[in-house]
Design a protein around this motif. Sequence first.
Motif, mmCIF file in Angstrom:
data_model
loop_
_atom_site.group_PDB
_atom_site.id
_atom_site.type_symbol
_atom_site.label_atom_id
_atom_site.label_comp_id
_atom_site.label_asym_id
_atom_site.label_seq_id
_atom_site.Cartn_x
_atom_site.Cartn_y
_atom_site.Cartn_z
ATOM 1 N N TRP A 144 0.640 -1.161 -0.161
ATOM 2 C CA TRP A 144 -0.152 -0.147 0.041
ATOM 3 C C TRP A 144 0.863 1.457 -0.030
ATOM 4 N N SER A 145 0.493 2.211 -0.744
ATOM 5 C CA SER A 145 0.969 3.527 -0.736
ATOM 6 C C SER A 145 -0.456 4.665 -0.572
ATOM 7 N N PRO A 146 -0.057 5.585 0.408
ATOM 8 C CA PRO A 146 -1.250 6.414 0.821
ATOM 9 C C PRO A 146 -1.834 6.975 -0.433
ATOM 10 N N SER A 147 -3.109 7.155 -0.665
ATOM 11 C CA SER A 147 -3.780 7.999 -1.835
ATOM 12 C C SER A 147 -3.413 9.370 -1.480
ATOM 13 N N ALA A 148 -3.843 10.216 -2.569
ATOM 14 C CA ALA A 148 -3.753 11.698 -2.249
ATOM 15 C C ALA A 148 -4.608 12.077 -0.972
ATOM 16 N N GLN A 149 -5.599 11.413 -0.934
ATOM 17 C CA GLN A 149 -6.528 12.022 0.052
ATOM 18 C C GLN A 149 -5.952 11.494 1.530
ATOM 19 N N GLU A 150 -5.454 10.113 1.675
ATOM 20 C CA GLU A 150 -4.842 9.714 2.878
ATOM 21 C C GLU A 150 -3.626 10.481 3.232
ATOM 22 N N GLU A 151 -3.102 10.680 2.253
ATOM 23 C CA GLU A 151 -1.503 11.447 2.652
ATOM 24 C C GLU A 151 -2.035 12.982 2.886
ATOM 25 N N LEU A 221 -8.622 1.145 5.403
ATOM 26 C CA LEU A 221 -7.681 0.759 4.337
ATOM 27 C C LEU A 221 -7.593 -0.624 4.031
ATOM 28 N N ARG A 224 -11.062 -1.556 2.167
ATOM 29 C CA ARG A 224 -11.273 -1.191 0.640
ATOM 30 C C ARG A 224 -10.344 -2.090 -0.286
ATOM 31 N N HIS A 225 -9.142 -2.613 0.359
ATOM 32 C CA HIS A 225 -8.417 -3.554 -0.299
ATOM 33 C C HIS A 225 -9.060 -4.971 -0.545
#
Length: 228
Positions: A144-151, A221, A224-225
């Motif tokens: 996983w990498s943070p989405s723009a919103q999560e970041e 997180l 969703r996955h």
Amino acid sequence: METLQPLRHPPRSEEELMRQASRLAGYSLSELATLAGLPIPGDLKRDKGWIGVLLELWLGASAGSKPEQDFAAIGVELKTIPVDKLGRPLETTFVCVAPLTGNTGVVWETSHVRHKLHRVLWVPVEGERRIPLGERRVGTPLLWSPSAQEEEQLRRDWEELMDLIVLGRVEKITARHGEVLQLRPKAANSRALTEAVGAHGEAILTLPRGFYLKKPFTAALLARHFLL
């Protein structure tokens, strides 16, 4: 069928890491510990980090307690996460120790929290207390990498918490501060004190603090996955 063996070297690519992590899914902790020759503690009270150590051994992690990512060569951090039978996290997730002094001019882009969460291999592990430690099974891994919103959520919380630290209000921070990220004491005992900035800019002694991801963030997180 190939015999399952720990990686003898740090993984050379994300693909190699995911292949090995996927092989572990479905195995119990006692099976993995026996195959790796690692003794199994009676419980996790005194060996809180044992599951992480076991999986690091299997996955060829190199960082140990160094401040870099667990798989530094490929820029990936390992996070084991205890989950209930519905796949929901049972506790908050430690990210890294928070710096309490020398924070003039620190920015999110170069922060330790962002560095640690840039790319994460999540490995869910059964964590319900009714399941004996050795019988708990390893779940399907997730890279996983943070989405723009999560970041953005992480950055906002980090900036709020760091502002409070810099302004000498570290003692006023509670677990309720932050939407997805929280700051709370991280020490083996109440005698392990570290230096911080007081309300008037003076040096004070306080408990070390760590950044933790709150359960709703990691639950969303995983959901969703894994389409929970």
